[in-house]
Design a protein around this motif. Structure first.
Motif, PDB file in Angstrom:
ATOM      1  N   ILE A 162       8.043  41.538   0.952  1.00 47.67           N
ATOM      2  CA  ILE A 162       7.510  41.334  -0.393  1.00 47.67           C
ATOM      3  C   ILE A 162       6.465  40.223  -0.352  1.00 47.67           C
ATOM      4  CG2 ILE A 162       8.079  40.644  -2.759  1.00 47.67           C
ATOM      5  CD1 ILE A 162       9.437  43.229  -1.977  1.00 47.67           C
ATOM      6  N   GLU A 163       6.828  39.146   0.309  1.00 48.80           N
ATOM      7  CA  GLU A 163       5.908  38.002   0.468  1.00 48.80           C
ATOM      8  C   GLU A 163       6.079  37.457   1.883  1.00 48.80           C
ATOM      9  OE1 GLU A 163       3.846  35.831  -1.498  1.00 48.80           O
ATOM     10  OE2 GLU A 163       3.800  37.292  -3.135  1.00 48.80           O
ATOM     11  N   LEU A 164       4.999  36.940   2.409  1.00 49.63           N
ATOM     12  CA  LEU A 164       4.982  36.411   3.765  1.00 49.63           C
ATOM     13  C   LEU A 164       4.005  35.254   3.759  1.00 49.63           C
ATOM     14  CD1 LEU A 164       5.567  36.870   6.828  1.00 49.63           C
ATOM     15  CD2 LEU A 164       3.551  38.347   6.849  1.00 49.63           C
ATOM     16  N   GLN A 165       4.477  34.061   4.116  1.00 50.92           N
ATOM     17  CA  GLN A 165       3.558  32.912   4.176  1.00 50.92           C
ATOM     18  C   GLN A 165       3.799  32.161   5.452  1.00 50.92           C
ATOM     19  OE1 GLN A 165       3.934  30.479   0.650  1.00 50.92           O
ATOM     20  NE2 GLN A 165       2.693  31.902  -0.526  1.00 50.92           N
ATOM     21  N   GLY A 166       2.810  32.124   6.318  1.00 52.10           N
ATOM     22  CA  GLY A 166       2.945  31.387   7.567  1.00 52.10           C
ATOM     23  C   GLY A 166       1.895  30.308   7.660  1.00 52.10           C
ATOM     24  N   THR A 167       2.287  29.149   8.186  1.00 47.42           N
ATOM     25  CA  THR A 167       1.371  28.021   8.283  1.00 47.42           C
ATOM     26  C   THR A 167       1.478  27.382   9.656  1.00 47.42           C
ATOM     27  OG1 THR A 167       1.635  27.527   5.949  1.00 47.42           O
ATOM     28  CG2 THR A 167       0.844  25.740   7.328  1.00 47.42           C
ATOM     29  N   GLY A 168       0.359  27.224  10.317  1.00 43.95           N
ATOM     30  CA  GLY A 168       0.356  26.499  11.586  1.00 43.95           C
ATOM     31  C   GLY A 168       0.079  25.045  11.297  1.00 43.95           C
ATOM     32  N   GLU A 181      -6.202  33.111  17.115  1.00 38.06           N
ATOM     33  CA  GLU A 181      -4.827  32.780  16.740  1.00 38.06           C
ATOM     34  C   GLU A 181      -4.759  32.441  15.251  1.00 38.06           C
ATOM     35  OE1 GLU A 181      -3.107  31.302  21.054  1.00 38.06           O
ATOM     36  OE2 GLU A 181      -3.503  29.796  19.522  1.00 38.06           O
ATOM     37  N   LEU A 182      -3.548  32.584  14.702  1.00 40.55           N
ATOM     38  CA  LEU A 182      -3.367  32.401  13.275  1.00 40.55           C
ATOM     39  C   LEU A 182      -3.222  30.924  12.893  1.00 40.55           C
ATOM     40  CD1 LEU A 182      -0.887  35.331  12.936  1.00 40.55           C
ATOM     41  CD2 LEU A 182      -2.910  35.105  11.484  1.00 40.55           C
ATOM     42  N   ILE A 183      -3.803  30.546  11.785  1.00 39.45           N
ATOM     43  CA  ILE A 183      -3.636  29.213  11.200  1.00 39.45           C
ATOM     44  C   ILE A 183      -2.823  29.338   9.908  1.00 39.45           C
ATOM     45  CG2 ILE A 183      -4.855  27.230  10.197  1.00 39.45           C
ATOM     46  CD1 ILE A 183      -5.513  27.592  13.119  1.00 39.45           C
ATOM     47  N   GLU A 184      -3.207  30.314   9.104  1.00 39.19           N
ATOM     48  CA  GLU A 184      -2.505  30.587   7.851  1.00 39.19           C
ATOM     49  C   GLU A 184      -2.442  32.094   7.655  1.00 39.19           C
ATOM     50  OE1 GLU A 184      -1.356  28.885   4.936  1.00 39.19           O
ATOM     51  OE2 GLU A 184      -1.408  26.959   5.973  1.00 39.19           O
ATOM     52  N   LEU A 185      -1.371  32.536   7.039  1.00 38.16           N
ATOM     53  CA  LEU A 185      -1.154  33.949   6.806  1.00 38.16           C
ATOM     54  C   LEU A 185      -0.423  34.068   5.487  1.00 38.16           C
ATOM     55  CD1 LEU A 185      -0.955  36.872   8.039  1.00 38.16           C
ATOM     56  CD2 LEU A 185       1.239  36.156   8.988  1.00 38.16           C
ATOM     57  N   GLN A 186      -0.994  34.804   4.542  1.00 39.25           N
ATOM     58  CA  GLN A 186      -0.317  34.989   3.258  1.00 39.25           C
ATOM     59  C   GLN A 186      -0.400  36.440   2.858  1.00 39.25           C
ATOM     60  OE1 GLN A 186      -1.892  32.322   0.292  1.00 39.25           O
ATOM     61  NE2 GLN A 186      -0.711  30.607   1.111  1.00 39.25           N
ATOM     62  N   GLY A 187       0.748  37.092   2.788  1.00 43.23           N
ATOM     63  CA  GLY A 187       0.761  38.493   2.384  1.00 43.23           C
ATOM     64  C   GLY A 187       1.604  38.672   1.136  1.00 43.23           C
ATOM     65  N   THR A 188       1.146  39.521   0.233  1.00 42.18           N
ATOM     66  CA  THR A 188       1.848  39.737  -1.032  1.00 42.18           C
ATOM     67  C   THR A 188       1.935  41.228  -1.320  1.00 42.18           C
ATOM     68  OG1 THR A 188       0.994  37.683  -1.935  1.00 42.18           O
ATOM     69  CG2 THR A 188       1.757  39.308  -3.518  1.00 42.18           C
ATOM     70  N   GLY A 189       3.128  41.700  -1.580  1.00 39.86           N
ATOM     71  CA  GLY A 189       3.268  43.083  -2.008  1.00 39.86           C
ATOM     72  C   GLY A 189       3.231  43.131  -3.515  1.00 39.86           C
ATOM     73  N   GLU A 190       2.033  43.235  -4.083  1.00 40.70           N
ATOM     74  CA  GLU A 190       1.945  43.190  -5.542  1.00 40.70           C
ATOM     75  C   GLU A 190       2.426  44.489  -6.150  1.00 40.70           C
ATOM     76  OE1 GLU A 190      -1.919  41.742  -6.816  1.00 40.70           O
ATOM     77  OE2 GLU A 190      -1.842  40.098  -5.355  1.00 40.70           O
ATOM     78  N   GLY A 191       2.092  45.602  -5.454  1.00 39.34           N
ATOM     79  CA  GLY A 191       2.444  46.899  -6.016  1.00 39.34           C
ATOM     80  C   GLY A 191       3.658  47.526  -5.353  1.00 39.34           C
ATOM     81  N   ARG A 192       3.827  47.231  -4.079  1.00 34.65           N
ATOM     82  CA  ARG A 192       4.999  47.774  -3.391  1.00 34.65           C
ATOM     83  C   ARG A 192       5.293  46.892  -2.174  1.00 34.65           C
ATOM     84  NH1 ARG A 192       3.303  49.803   1.396  1.00 34.65           N
ATOM     85  NH2 ARG A 192       1.465  51.145   1.551  1.00 34.65           N
TER      86      ARG A 192
END
Lengths: 238, 238, 238, 238, 238, 238
Positions: free
Chosen positions: F198-204, E196-207
């Protein structure tokens, strides 16, 4: 000489005081003096700094400009790691002025911090901070009364401030930036409801000034402050 | 009312100006006003800060107290990583005062920094800094003349300063710490050789003050400044 | 080789110790070694830092140069927000040296801070700070005795310091800036009244040095320190 | 007297130099001296600080301990906003020592910064930094030679360092923390391949020391440094 | 598309966890993920910050890169007097992730600080810090158990982290710097032993990226984290 | 489950965007999302930071809370001499989000700084800053077009943001402080006009969350962002 905004030499810019602008602060006022806009928030803390005698309270102020309050963006203090010398000078003036409004024993062992954050600056930000800051302070004291935390209103004087200056050898009340930036002499007054002085700061930026010129500037300020005190009373009663 | 040191109400403390106290500075003066001792050093640098227009010079000041200048030792600014707000306020006052003495075009594209370091503080350190700082500044300008770096003396006004205050409702000139710490009203004047005002700062720390009280304090200062200007002339001629 | 100021290779510059230069400090000394001038003030506080064992006292030092102590003005530490690495190094040396003079149990749970502020620097400022700082420390301890705060004098050793260096391959005592800036080897000694070493710092800035050269420099320092100890005794008795 | 780790009084702790520990640095060495572990990385930049004369290069060092390098965790410098005074003192020593190894003209207008980061500290971290830092510096210079950026090897001396101290009145070489923390006298030597001194720092933390004791400590260091220089040569050839 | 290091699109770089790298820390791990090397040290202090409720413990993290961890040397935070914004962001992520592994009541009124110092950085330093930091944290908790300071293991979840990204429109697991620097999308996952997820960070730097691309990246991370959790278990059992 | 303010689980708080709130900034917007109030000012400077390639522009953001934006007054960053880690994290997110809206070549060699100052904070300040900041940025670009400084609109995407969270195991859109402070999971999305991320930040913060829960939260955000994009378009057309 005609002023750019058509005002008489002894006329204030339009002043607007908006009460309870922010809902969390014990006292909150947005003050507009022409294009100068300052948010004044008074916060109460149940403790005092070490130098304050037992049984007494304390009133202090902090002053800051948002980075884009002016024509040019300026870097934040934290970016330079230094409080600007100008801000340090101004917040000391505001603090001294507001302390003169308060009976510190009646306030009890608590601190009221009045934060003056300039959202837009067009001259006269320090005096607008004193005038608006007093109302925020008075609202916070009223709240202390309503909550039964103090039995006697700590406010013992009403305090307001304005500037005057000599531009092209003409004394003028309440200078906006366009006049202030070419003023030869600049003077700030803080006064109370009796028309007596609390703080007085005069600077000959362009030339020296005589004692009688200084008096004339104080008289202009006294007139303006009388009108500001009236506006404060109206917003506090409203 | 008798003053602790036996002075008349309008009498200065003994003043002593020692020229060339430090041998490296372009201008150096040690000023003693009673037990207040300030070392004023003027340094010339052949460049100006970015905000100064081309072809003009700049004059600025820095003010600091040695840690043990006072009854209690205070921590150094660098230990707290903050310039004290009081020092920031004072050095801005000194800088504005000394700039009023100078023709910045005659000075040319250079900066004179006047460092005022308080070795011992017994009230009136800011005004002693202005009075001593002017002499250091004048000596540095004289050196620029002697070296042929400027053709016209950049000094166009003579500047000195003193404080007055109301103690037990009596106006007194030149307060030492013992009087200053219980003054109801405190006022600093910076004036030039014409007896005109350059800077004026009045504070009602204990109570508000009337316009006529303010005038009386300015008149006291004017008398003292007249004597200080004379002492400056003598040391500069000596 | 002749020295610029005509001294013999093993001769100190003229030394002058002025007692009670500042009236507020518990111990105050202005020391002049040639053109080097340092104000040394000892301040007593009735508490100790956390790392000091119960029942013991602490002695520490702070060192700083006024901005115009040197040929060129330097920016204040607070302007750069950093204590200069050189000052940090030097104040640690002074602190260690002065602690060697004191019985920390006899001092009791208090801290003596010795502030060494260089008014004018012409080489040897750190060793002048130790020599002058010791006298300020001794005066402060004498005051503690006189006030009955300590029953036994905390001073158990006398401490003084001087530098020597190799210039053009010739060992010389007590270098002024003009010699120091072109010294090949530079060595500072701190010694006590028994002629024993407390601190020793040698640096081959221009070239390495042999053990026997090092010894020769220590011997030169020992001679100079003997004379400095005598001067300290005289001023403390005077 | 027997040492806790069974070493003879003049015996070094086991020393290990791991070349190219980090792959990005121009020179990288991990040095272990007993339980002391320091990562030394040399970085080349194609510019010099303002005080360096044209045509010359510069060598400087930075020293820091990781927060948990010691028995107790210490706060990071950035958390306190201050470089520790101890680190400032040490990195100045390392910088001076490594500059003595280099012909700055041969280096050309570039700066080599040697970062010494202590991963684990058990006494002697500053001397391990010098010994390991020299190897990192030599590797970086070798890389400049290989790339044709310099035509002559800027390394003109080999430099290493060690400490010695007096514990229970016995002189001992290379003190670990357990011995160092109760040493009466502590002395650090930096020497070159000729057995001559570059830097010498002795401190009587517990008691003063005689000139002949000081000599004995230098002789112990000289022996240890001879062995360290040999280890450096081997790793540079390997 | 072939990866420069020959890995499959869903293959981790070689991972190595070295336990007890530093002997003073309560928990110490050196983690290598390809060329990324991070030293993770867990330190226990018997107190908590003010915001933590009574009876609870706290877990926090600090993250820093050594100056030469990267291809170019960067200045130390203390040299700039500012914690880098990137470090601030990353250490907050590590702290939140590790707190999710712990029952703060079982930990009791103590703080565990996990210092993550990057010795060499080649992409994925923040996720390596979480993966290695968890093992250091678990070792420190085991020590608390062994010493009888806690009765129940405060570790209630196992936590590891990895990144994935889209390079040339292809989703790839565990990007080294060469891939990361040209990734169009970059996503970090922290997960526990239940997947299961604790932290999730996604970044679209280029698109920008679609929800289904985001899912694909999380699935890649889940696969990699499964393998990292297995490696953590093995080193904790070994 | 009923929300305290009566909203449906997928309903936004009332949103209000006031254009040209400040008259000096090139783009200025006051955004209100329920009781959260953020002043977003975009400033154009005709230069770029060193890391930006020639011919390209740059977009960056600064984020700060006024001291009394919250239920309790917090000290100013400058008072603590540290940018809060939370502010550092948030302003990096805003900067990355707004850069995704812009064609940096079309912008030319200039920097747009978007200052987001929170006047009142009631949850969702970072997403309100992105949503309001985009409008300020678009206004500044429109001004560049109008002045002929750019020939092609640098805005290539529309960007807005919102948060969602799991409270009492129920997924909810746009959490105010009262919900946010007890959320088990918290997720922020930044999306463009195509509904892509563009950005996604999730925190449990309170518990871990599954991939399908994460999806549900992103879907909630997508719905809210659709409405915010519509509001942005209306204010930009109005």
């Amino acid at each position: 000489m005609t002023r750019a905004d058509g005002r008489a030499f002894d006329q204030l810019r339009p002043v607007e005081l908006t009460k309870d602008y922010i809902k969390f602060a014990e006292g909150s006022v947005l003050i507009r003096c022409g294009d100068t806009v300052v948010l004044c928030n008074a916060s109460v803390e149940e403790k005092t700094p070490p130098h304050v005698p037992e049984g007494h309270g304390w009133v202090t102020a902090e002053y800051s400009m948002l980075p884009r309050a002016n024509r040019e963006r300026s870097r934040r203090d934290i970016d330079k790691l230094k409080l600007s010398g100008r801000s340090a000078e101004i917040q000391r003036l505001i603090g001294r002025s507001l302390r003169a409004a308060v009976d510190r024993e009646a306030l009890g062992e608590r601190t009221i911090t009045v934060d003056c954050d300039v959202l837009q600056g067009d001259g006269g930000t320090r005096t607008a901070s004193v005038t608006g800051g007093f109302v925020a302070l008075a609202l916070a004291c009223r709240k202390l009364m309503a909550e039964g935390k103090v039995t006697k209103n700590p406010i013992i004087h009403q305090v307001a401030a304005v500037s005057a200056g000599i531009v092209d050898d003409v004394p003028l009340l309440d200078l906006p930036y366009a006049e202030d930036s070419r003023a030869q002499v600049d003077l700030n007054c803080v006064m109370n409801e009796k028309g007596e002085l609390i703080e007085l700061q005069g600077t000959g930026e362009g030339r020296s000034f005589t004692l009688s010129e200084q008096q004339e500037l104080v008289r202009l300020c006294a007139k303006g402050i009388g009108e500001l005190l009236e506006k404060q009373r109206r917003v506090l009663q409203g």
